[in-house]
Design a protein around this motif. Structure first.
Motif, PDB file in Angstrom:
ATOM      1  N   UNK B 241       0.822  -1.197   0.000  1.00 30.41           N
ATOM      2  CA  UNK B 241       0.000   0.000   0.000  1.00 30.41           C
ATOM      3  C   UNK B 241       0.865   1.260   0.000  1.00 30.41           C
ATOM      4  N   UNK B 242       0.644   2.078  -1.033  1.00 31.92           N
ATOM      5  CA  UNK B 242       1.372   3.338  -1.141  1.00 31.92           C
ATOM      6  C   UNK B 242       0.438   4.429  -1.613  1.00 31.92           C
ATOM      7  N   UNK B 243       0.989   5.588  -1.820  1.00 36.99           N
ATOM      8  CA  UNK B 243       0.159   6.679  -2.346  1.00 36.99           C
ATOM      9  C   UNK B 243       1.014   7.727  -3.021  1.00 36.99           C
ATOM     10  N   UNK B 244       0.348   8.554  -3.815  1.00 36.24           N
ATOM     11  CA  UNK B 244       1.022   9.679  -4.458  1.00 36.24           C
ATOM     12  C   UNK B 244       0.242  10.946  -4.156  1.00 36.24           C
ATOM     13  N   UNK B 245       0.991  12.051  -4.035  1.00 37.98           N
ATOM     14  CA  UNK B 245       0.415  13.373  -3.808  1.00 37.98           C
ATOM     15  C   UNK B 245       0.845  14.253  -4.982  1.00 37.98           C
ATOM     16  N   UNK B 246      -0.103  14.893  -5.624  1.00 34.83           N
ATOM     17  CA  UNK B 246       0.243  15.730  -6.775  1.00 34.83           C
ATOM     18  C   UNK B 246      -0.932  16.643  -7.100  1.00 34.83           C
ATOM     19  N   UNK B 247      -0.695  17.645  -7.951  1.00 29.12           N
ATOM     20  CA  UNK B 247      -1.799  18.507  -8.361  1.00 29.12           C
ATOM     21  C   UNK B 247      -2.898  17.694  -9.077  1.00 29.12           C
ATOM     22  N   UNK B 248      -4.132  18.213  -9.096  1.00 28.94           N
ATOM     23  CA  UNK B 248      -5.278  17.437  -9.589  1.00 28.94           C
ATOM     24  C   UNK B 248      -5.098  16.846 -10.987  1.00 28.94           C
ATOM     25  N   UNK B 249      -4.563  17.627 -11.927  1.00 27.68           N
ATOM     26  CA  UNK B 249      -4.475  17.097 -13.299  1.00 27.68           C
ATOM     27  C   UNK B 249      -3.523  15.902 -13.382  1.00 27.68           C
ATOM     28  N   UNK B 250      -2.493  15.912 -12.540  1.00 32.07           N
ATOM     29  CA  UNK B 250      -1.554  14.784 -12.540  1.00 32.07           C
ATOM     30  C   UNK B 250      -2.215  13.553 -11.928  1.00 32.07           C
ATOM     31  N   UNK B 251      -2.913  13.762 -10.816  1.00 30.06           N
ATOM     32  CA  UNK B 251      -3.591  12.625 -10.173  1.00 30.06           C
ATOM     33  C   UNK B 251      -4.661  12.062 -11.120  1.00 30.06           C
TER      34      UNK B 251
END
Lengths: 162, 379
Positions: B241-251
């Motif tokens: 289990x992991x995650x990414x944080x980024x601006x909306x268009x990237x997500x």
């Protein structure tokens, strides 16, 4: 955490750590570690060093029991007086005053169940202030002083991984 | 069937070879392990069991359970001053590895160049190649304590790349980068319009200094993807289990791939992660304390042996110089003759040559024995 607390924490984890290994882990001078341990012993903070033993693996496994004791106090006799008297018996491994339905919790150890029974009936119960005892024989110890016995957590990680 | 040209461009992992050697032997003490020797905090495991008992075995939202994303947002804000909207700017993945892979695929067009600061975790370069990009290896130097500098970026024409991959605290060197040290890297990224992929999976495992995310530097949030997860700090490697944080268009772009390939991260693991964020602070702190003691032990032993080893300040590795010029030959001989497994540094890419990765995610008794064997072997 101070160096003093670090030393205590590590000794609780493993009292057999050498001063050299303690110094390496705490990144301190070995002489400083030795001095701290000496002070802790002198001050009575460290009361002793004991092994955590899984007695099931020993042939002459002792019998252990927890004995609940209720007491009645009077003007002359307090908990400390009763504790003083009970603690002197070599069969008593631990002795604690607890809150709840009974007053003292005794950890008792002897060679056989009859020895434990005899000790409770002949030594503990006759103490005048003790009004009731309940004996629980320990059947299996799964965890003691933070150490799990037979926890089954073998290291099954890959030998080498990213 | 013929494998694609992309897969053929990626050679087998150098780690794999050592793994196979180590597997053939008995009585191996492995310092080659890149995962915690602790098990996940019990309350997190209980939460996973409870989720199964309650029959929570269906997919979740593609981006992950809303309550988990909210908990992640709260956690990264409190810990690293990272402010992300759980609805638009967070995606939960099957390990940080999936997040990194999806990010490459979401952002790279064929031929796009990706500067990868090395030595580093072995999956970045293959990930770039699988996504059709062109990796540009940027070696960090021991004299810089394996920290990336703008000079090194310049010297390797990283300004011409489209993307920069960072991994701090670093696997395999244990190097970290402070806010002051990240500032010129951020300036470089802004000047050259680089997207930064910042793998911060070891962020909780720093010793003596707090972790700084490059996304918190001025002008970086909009050009950075931060990766993190539960594998290292919470000892949950197998739960993936992991995650990414980024601006909306990237997500959104990442989610487009994720929703077709994974649909959603494992549901059971998401419940475990949610519990870990809410209840495992003490367990993480205790693991950190243990790692720190082992780190000091290992550093001190290498010093006693006269083996140069800069002071790693994060993750759970140290990266000493190999006593022999050929680190691979040394590691192989060490394994063969003493049963101690370490990983040669060149496996981790440019800049790792002549070094060894030594993991201290192993109990102190084994560490003590392994270091004694290394000492005897070197003498």
């Amino acid at each position: 955490m101070s160096v003093r607390e670090e030393v205590l924490s590590l000794l609780c984890e493993n009292a057999r750590y050498s001063t050299t290994d303690l110094a390496r882990q705490i990144d301190a001078d070995e002489g400083e570690i030795e001095a701290i341990i000496e002070t802790l012993e002198d001050e009575g903070v460290i009361r002793g060093y004991q092994a955590v033993v899984d007695w099931r693996q020993v042939d002459d496994e002792p019998v252990r029991a927890l004995v609940e004791c209720n007491v009645t106090l009077d003007r002359e006799t307090g908990y400390d007086d009763i504790a003083d008297r009970l603690a002197k018996f070599p069969e008593v491994e631990s002795l604690r005053l607890v809150s709840g339905e009974y007053d003292f919790s005794l950890g008792v150890r002897a060679d056989s169940m009859s020895d434990v029974s005899r000790f409770v009936s002949e030594k503990v119960a006759p103490v005048p202030e003790i009004t009731q005892t309940v004996t629980h024989y320990l059947m299996t110890t799964y965890k003691e002083r933070g150490v799990e016995f037979d926890d089954g957590h073998d290291d099954d990680r890959l030998s080498v991984s990213p | 069937m013929n494998p694609s040209e992309r897969t053929q461009r990626v050679p087998p992992s150098g780690i794999r070879r050592f793994f196979e050697l180590a597997e053939e032997m008995d009585d191996v003490i492995s310092l080659g392990v890149g995962e915690p020797d602790f098990t996940a905090p019990w309350s997190a495991r209980e939460a996973a069991i409870d989720s199964l008992e309650r029959g929570r075995t269906s997919y979740t939202a593609n981006r992950g359970m809303a309550e988990l994303r909210e908990a992640i947002a709260t956690n990264v804000d409190e810990q690293y001053s990272l402010d992300y909207d759980p609805d638009e700017e967070i995606i939960v993945t099957a390990g940080a590895s999936e997040a990194i892979d999806v990010a490459f695929r979401a952002l790279l067009d064929p031929g796009d160049r990706v500067a990868v600061a090395q030595p580093a975790y072995i999956s970045y370069v293959p990930g770039v190649i699988f996504a059709g990009g062109e990796p540009l290896r940027v070696p960090t130097r021991e004299e810089d304590a394996f920290k990336l500098t703008p000079e090194v970026l310049d010297a390797h024409d990283a300004g011409e790349a489209d993307m920069l991959v960072l991994c701090y605290p670093n696997n395999p060197t244990g190097a970290i980068m402070t806010r002051e040290e990240l500032a010129p890297i951020a300036a470089f990224a802004r000047e050259h319009d680089l997207t930064v992929l910042s793998d911060e999976i070891y962020a909780e495992l720093t010793y003596g200094r707090d972790h700084t995310s490059i996304a918190t530097l001025p002008g970086m949030r909009e050009r950075t993807i931060v990766f993190n997860g539960f594998s290292k700090a919470y000892a949950m490697t197998g739960l993936r289990l992991g995650y990414a944080l980024a601006p909306p268009e990237t997500i959104r772009a990442m989610n487009r791939i994720h929703q077709y390939s994974l649909l959603s991260a494992p549901t059971t693991a998401q419940y475990a992660a949610l519990d870990a964020l809410e209840h495992a602070d003490n367990a993480v702190a205790e693991m950190c304390t243990q790692y720190d003691r082992r780190r000091r032990f290992v550093l001190s032993r290498f010093e006693e042996m006269g083996i140069d080893c800069f002071e790693a300040e994060g993750a759970f590795y140290v990266f000493p110089e190999s006593p022999w010029p050929d680190a691979e030959a040394f590691a192989e001989a060490l394994l063969d003759e003493t049963g101690v497994a370490v990983v040669p540094g060149d496996v981790f890419g440019a800049g790792g040559e002549g070094h060894l990765r030594v993991s201290y995610a192993t109990g102190l008794e084994d560490l003590r024995e392994a270091m004694a064997r290394i000492e005897a072997f070197v003498e």
